[in-house]
Design a protein around this motif. Structure first.
Motif, PDB file in Angstrom:
ATOM      1  N   ARG A 109     -11.155   2.271 -33.555  1.00 34.57           N
ATOM      2  CA  ARG A 109     -10.008   3.185 -33.703  1.00 34.57           C
ATOM      3  C   ARG A 109     -10.473   4.640 -33.766  1.00 34.57           C
ATOM      4  O   ARG A 109      -9.844   5.531 -33.192  1.00 34.57           O
ATOM      5  N   ASP A 110     -11.591   4.883 -34.468  1.00 36.63           N
ATOM      6  CA  ASP A 110     -12.115   6.254 -34.536  1.00 36.63           C
ATOM      7  C   ASP A 110     -12.532   6.742 -33.147  1.00 36.63           C
ATOM      8  O   ASP A 110     -12.282   7.893 -32.786  1.00 36.63           O
ATOM      9  N   PHE A 111     -13.162   5.857 -32.368  1.00 37.53           N
ATOM     10  CA  PHE A 111     -13.565   6.242 -31.009  1.00 37.53           C
ATOM     11  C   PHE A 111     -12.332   6.513 -30.150  1.00 37.53           C
ATOM     12  O   PHE A 111     -12.310   7.469 -29.370  1.00 37.53           O
ATOM     13  N   ALA A 112     -11.309   5.683 -30.276  1.00 32.16           N
ATOM     14  CA  ALA A 112     -10.081   5.887 -29.497  1.00 32.16           C
ATOM     15  C   ALA A 112      -9.435   7.227 -29.843  1.00 32.16           C
ATOM     16  O   ALA A 112      -8.964   7.946 -28.959  1.00 32.16           O
ATOM     17  N   THR A 113      -9.434   7.573 -31.124  1.00 36.57           N
ATOM     18  CA  THR A 113      -8.878   8.861 -31.546  1.00 36.57           C
ATOM     19  C   THR A 113      -9.688  10.000 -30.935  1.00 36.57           C
ATOM     20  O   THR A 113      -9.132  10.977 -30.427  1.00 36.57           O
ATOM     21  N   MET A 114     -11.018   9.866 -30.975  1.00 39.86           N
ATOM     22  CA  MET A 114     -11.897  10.874 -30.393  1.00 39.86           C
ATOM     23  C   MET A 114     -11.618  11.023 -28.896  1.00 39.86           C
ATOM     24  O   MET A 114     -11.581  12.129 -28.361  1.00 39.86           O
ATOM     25  N   GLN A 117      -7.856  12.512 -28.296  1.00 41.65           N
ATOM     26  CA  GLN A 117      -7.673  13.895 -28.752  1.00 41.65           C
ATOM     27  C   GLN A 117      -8.772  14.819 -28.241  1.00 41.65           C
ATOM     28  O   GLN A 117      -8.814  15.986 -28.599  1.00 41.65           O
ATOM     29  N   ARG A 118      -9.680  14.257 -27.415  1.00 42.66           N
ATOM     30  CA  ARG A 118     -10.767  15.009 -26.799  1.00 42.66           C
ATOM     31  C   ARG A 118     -11.622  15.762 -27.821  1.00 42.66           C
ATOM     32  O   ARG A 118     -11.806  16.970 -27.740  1.00 42.66           O
ATOM     33  N   HIS A 119     -12.152  15.019 -28.773  1.00 44.12           N
ATOM     34  CA  HIS A 119     -13.036  15.584 -29.794  1.00 44.12           C
ATOM     35  C   HIS A 119     -14.457  15.071 -29.568  1.00 44.12           C
ATOM     36  O   HIS A 119     -15.027  14.358 -30.393  1.00 44.12           O
ATOM     37  N   GLY A 120     -15.058  15.430 -28.438  1.00 48.58           N
ATOM     38  CA  GLY A 120     -16.396  14.964 -28.098  1.00 48.58           C
ATOM     39  C   GLY A 120     -17.459  15.420 -29.080  1.00 48.58           C
ATOM     40  O   GLY A 120     -18.494  14.778 -29.232  1.00 48.58           O
ATOM     41  N   LEU A 123     -18.837  12.927 -31.636  1.00 55.22           N
ATOM     42  CA  LEU A 123     -19.593  11.753 -31.200  1.00 55.22           C
ATOM     43  C   LEU A 123     -20.864  11.498 -32.020  1.00 55.22           C
ATOM     44  O   LEU A 123     -21.092  10.363 -32.446  1.00 55.22           O
ATOM     45  N   PRO A 124     -21.716  12.504 -32.292  1.00 54.62           N
ATOM     46  CA  PRO A 124     -22.931  12.216 -33.069  1.00 54.62           C
ATOM     47  C   PRO A 124     -22.629  11.646 -34.460  1.00 54.62           C
ATOM     48  O   PRO A 124     -23.287  10.695 -34.903  1.00 54.62           O
ATOM     49  N   ALA A 125     -21.634  12.186 -35.131  1.00 52.61           N
ATOM     50  CA  ALA A 125     -21.276  11.677 -36.462  1.00 52.61           C
ATOM     51  C   ALA A 125     -20.740  10.252 -36.354  1.00 52.61           C
ATOM     52  O   ALA A 125     -21.049   9.391 -37.198  1.00 52.61           O
ATOM     53  N   TRP A 126     -19.947   9.991 -35.311  1.00 55.08           N
ATOM     54  CA  TRP A 126     -19.416   8.638 -35.115  1.00 55.08           C
ATOM     55  C   TRP A 126     -20.549   7.651 -34.878  1.00 55.08           C
ATOM     56  O   TRP A 126     -20.559   6.557 -35.432  1.00 55.08           O
ATOM     57  N   MET A 127     -21.537   8.033 -34.061  1.00 51.72           N
ATOM     58  CA  MET A 127     -22.668   7.140 -33.787  1.00 51.72           C
ATOM     59  C   MET A 127     -23.463   6.865 -35.063  1.00 51.72           C
ATOM     60  O   MET A 127     -23.889   5.730 -35.299  1.00 51.72           O
ATOM     61  N   ASP A 128     -23.641   7.873 -35.907  1.00 56.86           N
ATOM     62  CA  ASP A 128     -24.350   7.663 -37.178  1.00 56.86           C
ATOM     63  C   ASP A 128     -23.577   6.703 -38.079  1.00 56.86           C
ATOM     64  O   ASP A 128     -24.176   5.845 -38.742  1.00 56.86           O
ATOM     65  N   MET A 153     -20.433  13.279 -24.298  1.00 63.44           N
ATOM     66  CA  MET A 153     -19.706  14.303 -25.068  1.00 63.44           C
ATOM     67  C   MET A 153     -18.835  15.155 -24.157  1.00 63.44           C
ATOM     68  O   MET A 153     -17.697  15.472 -24.495  1.00 63.44           O
ATOM     69  N   ALA A 154     -19.366  15.505 -22.977  1.00 60.30           N
ATOM     70  CA  ALA A 154     -18.571  16.290 -22.026  1.00 60.30           C
ATOM     71  C   ALA A 154     -17.368  15.487 -21.549  1.00 60.30           C
ATOM     72  O   ALA A 154     -16.257  16.014 -21.425  1.00 60.30           O
ATOM     73  N   GLY A 155     -17.580  14.193 -21.281  1.00 62.56           N
ATOM     74  CA  GLY A 155     -16.477  13.340 -20.840  1.00 62.56           C
ATOM     75  C   GLY A 155     -15.405  13.186 -21.903  1.00 62.56           C
ATOM     76  O   GLY A 155     -14.213  13.102 -21.596  1.00 62.56           O
ATOM     77  N   LEU A 156     -15.824  13.145 -23.176  1.00 62.99           N
ATOM     78  CA  LEU A 156     -14.856  13.021 -24.269  1.00 62.99           C
ATOM     79  C   LEU A 156     -14.137  14.333 -24.552  1.00 62.99           C
ATOM     80  O   LEU A 156     -13.079  14.333 -25.173  1.00 62.99           O
TER      81      LEU A 156
END
Length: 196
Positions: A109-114, A117-120, A123-128, A153-156
């Motif tokens: 769900r966090d990835f889908a929100t990212m 809403q285009r919050h690339g 991504l590093p915090a999500w991966m951690d 990150m650019a794609g997001l």
């Protein structure tokens, strides 16, 4: 509770069935065998009809079977606001029962929100956060994302999409496949230009 019949043995079987059903035994063949052991001489279909859950009889309904994994995945992948109340409740119960699935659903769900809403930059915090949980399947995903992190990150973050280009490539591949490998490059070129 209604009686199966006025016959004393049948009255006993009705009480027995209700008691066993309330205890959680909902296997009709098993109940039928138990009834035969106490002297019931009727058929299994009579027992099936009697046990058909209904509010009029006051029998508790049979427990619902566990949802299939594909359905659970669909619930997780669906926007929570678009789930029906029953599906949302079922998913909540499943997530409470399985902490690993709860963690995976939270990360998805966090990835889908990212993504939406285009919050690339997140991504590093999500991966951690994903690596902090014991989810080996998602850990391999993180390994793949880290290899090309800047592009992801650019794609997001970008509002641009390569969907139209990918669609055109897919259409060209389809036209090529329809030639069964016998068509020359010139014929393929003409078919592409005619279809455009």
């Amino acid at each position: 509770m209604p009686q199966i019949d006025h016959d004393p043995i049948r009255a006993l079987t009705g009480t027995y069935l209700h008691q066993r059903w309330s205890e959680g035994c909902h296997d009709v063949p098993q109940l039928y065998r138990e009834l035969q052991g106490i002297g019931y001489s009727g058929g299994i279909q009579t027992v099936r009809r009697y046990l058909r859950p209904s509010k009029e009889r006051g029998l508790p309904p049979a427990p619902r079977s566990a949802p299939r994994p594909r359905r659970i995945v669909r619930w997780i992948m669906t926007d929570p606001s678009r789930l029906s109340a029953d599906d949302a409740q079922d998913l909540k119960e499943i997530r409470v029962a399985c902490p690993h699935l709860d963690a995976a659903a939270r990360h998805i769900r966090d990835f889908a929100t990212m993504l939406h809403q285009r919050h690339g930059a997140l991504l590093p915090a999500w991966m951690d956060n994903v690596l902090a949980d014991d989810l080996p399947a998602l850990h391999s995903l993180i390994g793949g994302l880290r290899r090309d992190q800047e592009a992801v990150m650019a794609g997001l973050s970008s509002p641009w999409s390569s969907g139209q280009v990918e669609g055109t490539v897919t259409r060209i591949k389809l036209l090529k496949c329809k030639g069964y490998g016998r068509a020359s490059l010139e014929l393929l070129r003409r078919r592409i230009l005619i279809r455009s």
